[in-house]
Design a protein around this motif. Structure first.
Motif, PDB file in Angstrom:
ATOM      1  N   LYS A 272       2.367 -12.537  -1.580  1.00  0.00           N
ATOM      2  CA  LYS A 272       1.901 -11.939  -0.261  1.00  0.00           C
ATOM      3  C   LYS A 272       1.106 -10.749  -0.238  1.00  0.00           C
ATOM      4  N   ALA A 273       0.912 -10.044  -1.445  1.00  0.00           N
ATOM      5  CA  ALA A 273       0.110  -8.862  -1.474  1.00  0.00           C
ATOM      6  C   ALA A 273      -1.261  -9.321  -1.390  1.00  0.00           C
ATOM      7  N   TRP A 274      -1.752 -10.386  -2.375  1.00  0.00           N
ATOM      8  CA  TRP A 274      -3.124 -10.792  -2.567  1.00  0.00           C
ATOM      9  C   TRP A 274      -3.625 -11.662  -1.364  1.00  0.00           C
ATOM     10  N   SER A 275      -2.732 -12.327  -0.792  1.00  0.00           N
ATOM     11  CA  SER A 275      -3.095 -13.256   0.339  1.00  0.00           C
ATOM     12  C   SER A 275      -3.190 -12.310   1.630  1.00  0.00           C
ATOM     13  N   ASP A 276      -2.510 -11.295   1.838  1.00  0.00           N
ATOM     14  CA  ASP A 276      -2.860 -10.278   3.005  1.00  0.00           C
ATOM     15  C   ASP A 276      -4.154  -9.876   2.946  1.00  0.00           C
ATOM     16  N   LEU A 277      -4.214  -9.269   1.565  1.00  0.00           N
ATOM     17  CA  LEU A 277      -5.548  -8.306   1.268  1.00  0.00           C
ATOM     18  C   LEU A 277      -7.007  -9.569   1.652  1.00  0.00           C
ATOM     19  N   GLU A 278      -6.801 -10.406   1.122  1.00  0.00           N
ATOM     20  CA  GLU A 278      -7.953 -11.565   1.088  1.00  0.00           C
ATOM     21  C   GLU A 278      -7.939 -12.254   2.577  1.00  0.00           C
ATOM     22  N   LYS A 279      -6.868 -12.510   3.318  1.00  0.00           N
ATOM     23  CA  LYS A 279      -7.112 -12.730   4.617  1.00  0.00           C
ATOM     24  C   LYS A 279      -7.487 -11.686   5.804  1.00  0.00           C
ATOM     25  N   GLN A 280      -6.791 -10.518   5.605  1.00  0.00           N
ATOM     26  CA  GLN A 280      -6.787  -9.448   6.736  1.00  0.00           C
ATOM     27  C   GLN A 280      -7.695  -8.119   6.107  1.00  0.00           C
ATOM     28  N   GLY A 281      -7.901  -8.070   4.881  1.00  0.00           N
ATOM     29  CA  GLY A 281      -8.618  -7.118   4.440  1.00  0.00           C
ATOM     30  C   GLY A 281      -7.717  -5.825   4.183  1.00  0.00           C
ATOM     31  N   SER A 282      -6.632  -5.985   4.273  1.00  0.00           N
ATOM     32  CA  SER A 282      -5.474  -4.691   4.082  1.00  0.00           C
ATOM     33  C   SER A 282      -4.299  -5.202   4.009  1.00  0.00           C
ATOM     34  N   PHE A 283      -3.209  -4.725   3.406  1.00  0.00           N
ATOM     35  CA  PHE A 283      -2.077  -4.883   3.251  1.00  0.00           C
ATOM     36  C   PHE A 283      -1.131  -4.875   4.610  1.00  0.00           C
ATOM     37  N   ASP A 284      -0.295  -5.720   4.845  1.00  0.00           N
ATOM     38  CA  ASP A 284       0.629  -5.831   6.095  1.00  0.00           C
ATOM     39  C   ASP A 284       1.245  -4.397   6.322  1.00  0.00           C
ATOM     40  N   ARG A 285       0.625  -3.487   7.318  1.00  0.00           N
ATOM     41  CA  ARG A 285       1.281  -2.486   7.747  1.00  0.00           C
ATOM     42  C   ARG A 285       2.752  -2.685   8.185  1.00  0.00           C
ATOM     43  N   ASN A 286       3.185  -3.672   8.702  1.00  0.00           N
ATOM     44  CA  ASN A 286       4.464  -3.904   9.200  1.00  0.00           C
ATOM     45  C   ASN A 286       5.547  -4.416   8.217  1.00  0.00           C
ATOM     46  N   GLY A 287       5.059  -4.530   6.928  1.00  0.00           N
ATOM     47  CA  GLY A 287       5.792  -4.987   5.986  1.00  0.00           C
ATOM     48  C   GLY A 287       6.799  -4.165   5.185  1.00  0.00           C
ATOM     49  N   ASN A 288       7.858  -4.497   4.907  1.00  0.00           N
ATOM     50  CA  ASN A 288       8.870  -3.593   4.405  1.00  0.00           C
ATOM     51  C   ASN A 288       8.516  -2.720   3.104  1.00  0.00           C
ATOM     52  N   ASP A 289       7.468  -3.215   2.312  1.00  0.00           N
ATOM     53  CA  ASP A 289       6.888  -2.493   1.169  1.00  0.00           C
ATOM     54  C   ASP A 289       5.630  -1.474   1.311  1.00  0.00           C
ATOM     55  N   TYR A 290       5.251  -1.811   2.599  1.00  0.00           N
ATOM     56  CA  TYR A 290       3.928  -1.009   2.831  1.00  0.00           C
ATOM     57  C   TYR A 290       4.219   0.614   2.714  1.00  0.00           C
ATOM     58  N   SER A 291       3.094   1.318   2.221  1.00  0.00           N
ATOM     59  CA  SER A 291       3.475   2.604   1.664  1.00  0.00           C
ATOM     60  C   SER A 291       2.117   3.561   2.003  1.00  0.00           C
ATOM     61  N   GLN A 292       2.396   4.705   2.335  1.00  0.00           N
ATOM     62  CA  GLN A 292       1.002   5.628   2.436  1.00  0.00           C
ATOM     63  C   GLN A 292       0.849   6.300   0.919  1.00  0.00           C
ATOM     64  N   MET A 293       1.467   6.037   0.059  1.00  0.00           N
ATOM     65  CA  MET A 293       1.534   6.773  -1.299  1.00  0.00           C
ATOM     66  C   MET A 293       0.079   6.694  -1.952  1.00  0.00           C
ATOM     67  N   THR A 294      -0.411   7.585  -2.511  1.00  0.00           N
ATOM     68  CA  THR A 294      -1.847   7.852  -3.386  1.00  0.00           C
ATOM     69  C   THR A 294      -1.469   7.376  -4.834  1.00  0.00           C
ATOM     70  N   SER A 295      -2.561   6.950  -5.339  1.00  0.00           N
ATOM     71  CA  SER A 295      -2.551   6.684  -6.757  1.00  0.00           C
ATOM     72  C   SER A 295      -1.744   7.834  -7.472  1.00  0.00           C
ATOM     73  N   MET A 296      -2.089   9.067  -7.560  1.00  0.00           N
ATOM     74  CA  MET A 296      -1.318  10.165  -8.251  1.00  0.00           C
ATOM     75  C   MET A 296      -0.017  10.061  -7.560  1.00  0.00           C
ATOM     76  N   GLU A 297       0.334  10.115  -6.421  1.00  0.00           N
ATOM     77  CA  GLU A 297       1.588  10.302  -6.073  1.00  0.00           C
ATOM     78  C   GLU A 297       2.625   9.085  -6.745  1.00  0.00           C
ATOM     79  N   LEU A 298       1.983   7.764  -7.029  1.00  0.00           N
ATOM     80  CA  LEU A 298       2.636   6.761  -7.473  1.00  0.00           C
ATOM     81  C   LEU A 298       2.757   6.831  -9.090  1.00  0.00           C
ATOM     82  N   VAL A 299       1.749   7.608  -9.439  1.00  0.00           N
ATOM     83  CA  VAL A 299       1.706   7.903 -11.198  1.00  0.00           C
ATOM     84  C   VAL A 299       2.789   9.096 -11.382  1.00  0.00           C
ATOM     85  N   GLU A 300       3.037   9.900 -10.342  1.00  0.00           N
ATOM     86  CA  GLU A 300       3.803  11.165 -10.620  1.00  0.00           C
ATOM     87  C   GLU A 300       5.428  10.837 -10.409  1.00  0.00           C
TER      88      GLU A 300
END
Length: 344
Positions: A60-88
């Motif tokens: 679903k992740a790569w399909s959404d990105l390739e079809k609509q240019g972004s992840f599904d904002r209404n999906g349960n896994d959608y997040s505003q997390m930055t790279s550093m926030e994910l790292v930390e």
């Protein structure tokens, strides 16, 4: 069954290709390595992020990105997390750094890797910046924290150069490294040799994808300098940065230069080289006259070559023929598998 959780920083073409390989080989990994590999987090610069400690639906992740240019904002896994926030603060075992390259600093990729390893996480990078600018620091940190740190994709995609040294050239001392490592300059020089105008070559290269929107990093030799630096830092413990490379690009090469070389039975190639001189490694990137028929002269298009000279095995030559994204994705995949294998 062991479970290994990955956090992916960046999800461009290479990241999506890696994800597809991972999904395709999932069952084989379970059967042969008795392990499950889950992706718990993905961050991007402008297309949103995903986070789920129980595992993200990669299809679903790569399909959404390739079809609509972004992840599904209404999906349960959608997040505003930055790279550093994910790292930390994210839940993962391995950080996979695939963010865009800053060729002059290696940041913020280096900070991502450093922070992850300080948390006791294993690290894989496809970004050559950290290896070119901060390799020794990161290597020492990995040893201190007893974590694994791999970077096969940083030079020549998935071609096993660093793995070759680690796994099959035990106790060999590398005394010289040379090669053709930048495909853009390879392409441009070949097209100029056909009598084409420089501006036309660049425009055509951009159209077919051989040349970046801003080709200066390639044309001026910076990309090649970063790659030879990474090779020398790992293979010869050089502890240098791209600024230490004696660098000359191809921007001043003219059709007349190419014709003159041809009359001499030679061809111009942008060669990278590192040798030991007076106890230190000296590195260069320079347009060089190569004899027609020499191995270096027949490396064309998007192919690359590296020659490694050792004390016990002599000179070894590795050629990567016309790679595409599959090889890049496999390079990341192979590094992840090394971690799995060493944990079992």
């Amino acid at each position: 069954m062991r479970t290994l959780k990955l956090a992916l920083l960046g999800f461009g073409n290479a990241g999506r290709t890696f994800a597809k390989i991972l999904e395709d080989k999932k069952q084989e990994i379970r059967e042969n390595m008795e392990s499950d590999i889950l992706v718990t987090g993905i961050t991007t610069g402008s297309r949103g992020s995903l986070y789920n400690p129980e595992g993200i639906d990669l299809k679903k992740a790569w399909s959404d990105l390739e079809k609509q240019g972004s992840f599904d904002r209404n999906g349960n896994d959608y997040s505003q997390m930055t790279s550093m926030e994910l790292v930390e603060s994210g839940e993962y075992d391995v950080i996979v750094e695939m963010t865009p390259l800053n060729i002059f600093t290696g940041q913020p990729a280096t900070d991502h890797l450093r922070k992850a390893m300080e948390r006791g996480k294993h690290a894989v990078t496809a970004n050559k910046g950290p290896i070119a600018w901060h390799y020794k620091e990161l290597k020492n940190l990995a040893e201190k924290m007893n974590v694994q740190f791999y970077y096969e994709t940083t030079v020549m995609d998935g071609t096993p150069i660093f793995n070759l040294k680690d796994e099959t050239l035990k106790f060999c001392k590398v005394t010289e490294v040379s090669g053709i490592l930048n495909t853009t300059t390879n392409y441009v020089l070949e097209e100029l040799a056909k009598g084409k105008n420089y501006d036309d070559v660049i425009a055509e290269g951009k159209k077919i994808g051989f040349v970046e929107a801003d080709p200066s990093m390639d044309i001026e030799g910076w990309d090649a300098a970063a790659k030879i630096t990474a090779l020398l830092n790992v293979l010869m413990e050089a502890d240098i940065t791209p600024k230490d490379v004696d660098r000359t690009g191809i921007e001043k090469i003219t059709i007349e230069d190419i014709k003159e070389a041809d009359q001499q039975g030679k061809i111009i190639k942008l060669l990278c080289k590192g040798t030991m001189k007076e106890g230190k490694v000296a590195a260069s990137v320079k347009p060089t006259l190569v004899e027609q028929g020499d191995l270096m002269s027949v490396i064309e298009g998007t192919s690359s070559v590296v020659q490694i000279t050792t004390d016990l095995m002599g000179k070894l030559t590795i050629i990567e023929h016309d790679p595409d994204l599959l090889q890049t994705g496999y390079g990341v995949f192979s590094d992840v598998l090394r971690i799995v294998r060493n944990l079992v």
